[in-house]
Design an enzyme around this catalytic site. Structure first.
Site, PDB file in Angstrom:
ATOM      1  N   ASP A 174       3.192   5.589  -4.399  1.00  0.00           N
ATOM      2  CA  ASP A 174       2.813   6.032  -3.251  1.00  0.00           C
ATOM      3  C   ASP A 174       1.755   7.250  -3.623  1.00  0.00           C
ATOM      4  OD1 ASP A 174       2.658   6.305  -0.381  1.00  0.00           O
ATOM      5  OD2 ASP A 174       3.254   8.376  -0.705  1.00  0.00           O
TER       6      ASP A 174
ATOM      7  N   GLU B 140      -0.873   2.375  -5.099  1.00  0.00           N
ATOM      8  CA  GLU B 140      -1.389   2.572  -3.554  1.00  0.00           C
ATOM      9  C   GLU B 140      -2.580   3.582  -3.872  1.00  0.00           C
ATOM     10  OE1 GLU B 140      -0.862   4.299   0.900  1.00  0.00           O
ATOM     11  OE2 GLU B 140      -0.127   5.336  -0.795  1.00  0.00           O
TER      12      GLU B 140
END
Length: 735
Positions: free
Chosen positions: A415, A468
C-alpha cells in the site's frame, strides 16, 4: 575474601534493592536469581504479596532453604547449600505455587541472533522476538524479547503477574538493544504487554508487543502468546504449482474483499463472519464466479476498524476480529485447496500514533523519524517508518515473510508506495527534507523495496508482489538486476481514473473524451499492470460504481456491463471490489454488508452472471492472456471512431493461432453493419455479448460473422457487425 551473611542476602547494595522494588532497576539479574560468592550460594526473589518462599531441589522436591524477607515490598533471600537446579515454592494468600525461577536462566538469544537483528537481516523475527513458547532444560515456558535500546528498564506484564511491572523485569542484551526474559510454566493464550521506563526514568504507557503473533481484537489492546505448534498444511501441490509459474502469464482475476463487511449476520448483532465461516462461504463464492485470487484489505491487527486495516499496529498478527491465527491458516489452506490464491494488502508506509503501539516506543523515535518533516503524515495523522534504521527495515521485511512463509500467503499488495518514494509526497515547500543529493526521491525507500522484493523472490518462489503506485516512477516492475524496484505487478491507477471519467460522462459527450479509453495503451507495456476497480472508488462520497453511470436505470446497468466487457477485453490483470459484481447501488459502508438482496432482481443477478462468464472466457482464451503482458499480442482494431464512440481491440495468442476481437459501443445507439478490419478470413464466433438477456440486456446484436477479403482499417479482411447499444461483444476467430 570473607563475605558477611547480611551482605550476601541484600546483594551488597541497598540502593539496588530499592530500585528493584521501585521498578527502576535496569539489571535485575545482578540481584535476583542465584549468585555464587566463593563457596556460598544465595538465592534472591522479588515476589510482592507472597507470604513465604522456599527453595526446593527440582529433582527431589527437598527443601534447600526457607527464604527470609529482606524488604517489605516482597524481596526474599537465603543461602542454599549447593548450586543444583531448583524451584520456588511460593505461599500466596489463597494458593501454593511451585515454579522455576525466571532469574535462574542464562542469556537466551544467541550472539548470531543479536548480530542479525542489529544488521536488519534477521528474517525470522516472528520466531525470535516477541513471546515464543519453548522448552528450556525440560521446562516449558515462554521466552519474551523486545527491541527497546533506549529504555532504562523493561518488564513483561500480564494476567500472570497482575500487570505489575516490578515482578518480571527483563535482561538487557546491550549489543543489540534487546531485552529478554524466560518465564517458566506460561503457555499460549495468555495476555501480555511490555512496561518500559524511558532513559530519563519516566514510566511509559504499557506497550503491545511489536512482534506479537496474536492480539486481542479491538477495542482491547493486549498481545496474546501464540502457539508455536505448526499448522498442518494441505497445500504442497498448490505451492509447487505457483513456484513453477513465476512469470504469471495466465489469467489473473482478483476479488478484493473487506472481510468485515462482506457478509454480516444481522440476527447476531450484525457481526462479521469468522475465518471458518469465510472458508465455508467466501471461498466457494469466489470459485463459482471464476476469480483466481482473493485480495483482502489489511488483516494485520489494527486498532481502528474505520481505517479498514490501513493503519495497522500488529504487523505479525492476523486480526482477532475473525478468530485465531490457526483459523486464519485454515482459511488460507481452504483457498489453496480450491485453487484460489490469496493476496494481502500490507502497509509498510506508516503506522498510527496510539500510545500503546510503536510511537516513541522506548521514549524515543525508534520506529519513526524524529523530525516530523520526515516522520509524520499530516494527511493520515500517522507516523512514517524510519527506513534508514537497519532494525526497522529488518522488522518490516520479517513481517512480509511472516505472511508469505508461515501463513503461505501468495502475494502482498504493498500500500501507498508513492508516499514512500517521494520525500515531498503531499507536502508543501519547506515541509520536507531533500535527500543527500538535494532531490525529492526517498533513496532509503528505493533501497528498501529492492531489498524486500529480492528477499521475497529468493525465499518465496510461490509468491509475488504488487505495488499500489500512482505516479510515473520508472521501473516499478523491472527486476532489481535491471535497475527496477522488483515488484511483479503495479496497479494501473491512470487507466482506472481515465476510463471511469469517460464512462461517467453522458454518452452524448463521450466523443469529446474518446482518447480517455485509448490512452492507457500508450504506456500499457511500460510496466506489468493490474487494472484496479478497488474499494477506493466506491467510498467517501464517490458513490457506487453503478451510481457513476449516466442515464436511466436501464442505461446505467447497460453502461456498467459494457464497461466490464471493455475492462476484461483490455490488456492487464483484473481486480474488482466486492459488491461491484452485483451492481450495488449504494457506496460501500464498512459497518454494513454487501446488499445481497439485490440478487433477487434479475438485472443485478445478470451483472453477477456477466462477471462469471467474463472470468471463464479470460481463463480459457490464450489470446486474452498473452497480450496482458506482451505488446505483440495487441492491436487496435478500431481506435479513432470518436463520432460513434466505438472501440475495437484485437488480441492474439503467442503462437498466433487464436484471435479475439472485442468490440465496444459506448452510446445508446445500435450500430448496424459496422465494418471492422480483421487479420484472417473465415468465421468469427460471438462468445459473449454484454447485451444478452441473461445479463439483463435486450438480446440484440451480433450473430456469428464471416470475414471476407474486403480491406478495412489496414487489414486485408473485414467483417460487418451489428453492435448493440451500450455493449461489449467478444468474437473468437474460428477459421
Amino acid at each position: 575474601m570473607r563475605y558477611e551473611r547480611a551482605d550476601l542476602m541484600t546483594g551488597m547494595v541497598q540502593e539496588g534493592l530499592q530500585a528493584l522494588v521501585d521498578g527502576r532497576h535496569g539489571d535485575p539479574f545482578s540481584i535476583l536469581g542465584r549468585h555464587q560468592y566463593g563457596d556460598l550460594t544465595v538465592v534472591r526473589v522479588l515476589l510482592p504479596g507472597a507470604l513465604s518462599v522456599a527453595v526446593i531441589e527440582s529433582e527431589t522436591g527437598k527443601v534447600m532453604a526457607e527464604l527470609e524477607p529482606i524488604h517489605e515490598a516482597g524481596i526474599f533471600a537465603g543461602l542454599v547449600g549447593s548450586p543444583v537446579p531448583y524451584k520456588l515454592r511460593i505461599e500466596w494468600p489463597d494458593a501454593i505455587q511451585e515454579t522455576e525461577d525466571p532469574y535462574s536462566y542464562p542469556p537466551l538469544l544467541g550472539e548470531l541472533d543479536l548480530h542479525l537483528i542489529s544488521q536488519g537481516t534477521h528474517y525470522e523475527l516472528g520466531r525470535t522476538l516477541g513471546a515464543i513458547p519453548m522448552e528450556i532444560d525440560g521446562v516449558d515456558g515462554v521466552r519474551f524479547s523486545v527491541w527497546a535500546p533506549n529504555a532504562q528498564r523493561v518488564s513483561v506484564v500480564g494476567d500472570f503477574n497482575a500487570w505489575d511491572g516490578r515482578r518480571n523485569p527483563m535482561r538487557l542484551r546491550a549489543q543489540a538493544g534487546i531485552w529478554e526474559l524466560f518465564i517458566p510454566r506460561l503457555t499460549h493464550g495468555e495476555r501480555y504487554k511490555f512496561e518500559l521506563l524511558d532513559a530519563h526514568g519516566n514510566l511509559l504507557p504499557q506497550r503491545a508487543d511489536p512482534v506479537a503473533r496474536s492480539s486481542e481484537a479491538s477495542p482491547s489492546t493486549a498481545s496474546i502468546i501464540a502457539s508455536s505448534k505448526p499448522f498442518r498444511w494441505n497445500d504442497a501441490d498448490w505451492l509447487a504449482s505457483q513456484a513453477k509459474d513465476r512469470t504469471r502469464e495466465g489469467a489473473m482475476s482478483v476479488y478484493e474483499v473487506h472481510l468485515g463487511s462482506w457478509v454480516r449476520i444481522a440476527e447476531e448483532g450484525n457481526r462479521s463472519l469468522d475465518w471458518v465461516e469465510l472458508s465455508q462461504r467466501l471461498v466457494p463464492y469466489v470459485k463459482k464466479l471464476g476469480f483466481t485470487h482473493i485480495e483482502m484489505l489489511p488483516i494485520m491487527e489494527h486498532p481502528f476498524g474505520g481505517s479498514w486495516g490501513y493503519q495497522p499496529l500488529g504487523l505479525f498478527a492476523p486480526t482477532g476480529r475473525h478468530g485465531t491465527p490457526e483459523d486464519f491458516a485454515y482459511f488460507i489452506d481452504r483457498c489453496h485447496e480450491e485453487g484460489i490464491g490469496v493476496i494481502l494488502d500490507w502497509v509498510p508506509a506508516h503506522f498510527p500514533t496510539d500510545v500503546w503501539g510503536l510511537a516513541r516506543f522506548d521514549g524515543t523515535a525508534l520506529y519513526e523519524h524524529a523530525d516530523p518533516r520526515e516522520g509524520f503524515h499530516k494527511d493520515w495523522n500517522t507516523l512514517i517508518y524510519n527506513l534508514g534504521r537497519n532494525e526497522v527495515k529488518g522488522f518490516l521485511i520479517a513481517s512480509a515473510l511472516e505472511w508469505l512463509e508461515h501463513f503461505h500467503v501468495d502475494a502482498l499488495r504493498v500500500d501507498a508506495v508513492a508516499s514512500m518514494l517521494y520525500r515531498d509526497y503531499s507536502r508543501n515547500e519547506g515541509e520536507w527534507i531533500p535527500n543527500q543529493y538535494g532531490g525529492r526521491e526517498n533513496l532509503e525507500s528505493v533501497e528498501f523495496f529492492k531489498h524486500l522484493n529480492s528477499i521475497i523472490h529468493d525465499r518465496c518462489p510461490h509468491a509475488f508482489t504488487v505495488a499500489e503506485e500512482s505516479t510515473a516512477w520508472p521501473g516499478v516492475t523491472n527486476s532489481v538486476e535491471n535497475g527496477g524496484l522488483g515488484f511483479d505487478f503495479k496497479w494501473n491507477m491512470g487507466w482506472m481514473h481515465d476510463t471511469l471519467h469517460y464512462v461517467s460522462d453522458d454518452p452524448v459527450y463521450r466523443k469529446y473524451e474518446h482518447g480517455s479509453m485509448t490512452f492507457g495503451m500508450i504506456y500499457a507495456y511500460s510496466e506489468r499492470f493490474m487494472l484496479p476497480i478497488s474499494h477506493d472508488e466506491v467510498v467517501h462520497g464517490k458513490g457506487s460504481l453503478l451510481g457513476k453511470m449516466p442515464g436511466d436505470a436501464w442505461q446505467k446497468l447497460a453502461n456498467l456491463r459494457a464497461y466490464y466487457g471493455f475492462m476484461w477485453g483490455h490488456p492487464g490483470k483484473k481486480l474488482l471490489f466486492m459488491g461491484c459484481e452485483i451492481g450495488q447501488e449504494t457506496e460501500w459502508n464498512h459497518d454494513g454488508s454487501v446488499v445481497w438482496d439485490l440478487l433477487d432482481r434479475p438485472e443485478h443477478a445478470g451483472i453477477q452472471f456477466l462477471i462469471r462468464d467474463l472470468n471463464q472466457i479470460y481463463a480459457k482464451e490464450p489470446a486474452l492472456q498473452f497480450s496482458d503482458l506482451h505488446a505483440e499480442g495487441f492491436q487496435w482494431a478500431v481506435a479513432d471512431d470518436a463520432e460513434n464512440s466505438v472501440y475495437g481491440m484485437l488480441r492474439t495468442s503467442e503462437d498466433r493461432s487464436s484471435h479475439m476481437l472485442v468490440m465496444s459501443n459506448m452510446t445508446p445507439v445500435p450500430r448496424y453493419g459496422y465494418r471492422v478490419g480483421v487479420p484472417d478470413e473465415g468465421r468469427w464466433e460471438v462468445v459473449l455479448n454484454t447485451d444478452a438477456s441473461i445479463y439483463g440486456g435486450t438480446n440484440f446484436g451480433q450473430m456469428d460473422a464471416w470475414a471476407h477479403r474486403s480491406p478495412e482499417h489496414g487489414k486485408p479482411f473485414s467483417v460487418a457487425l451489428d453492435l448493440p447499444a451500450l455493449s461489449t461483444v467478444f468474437l473468437r476467430w474460428r477459421g
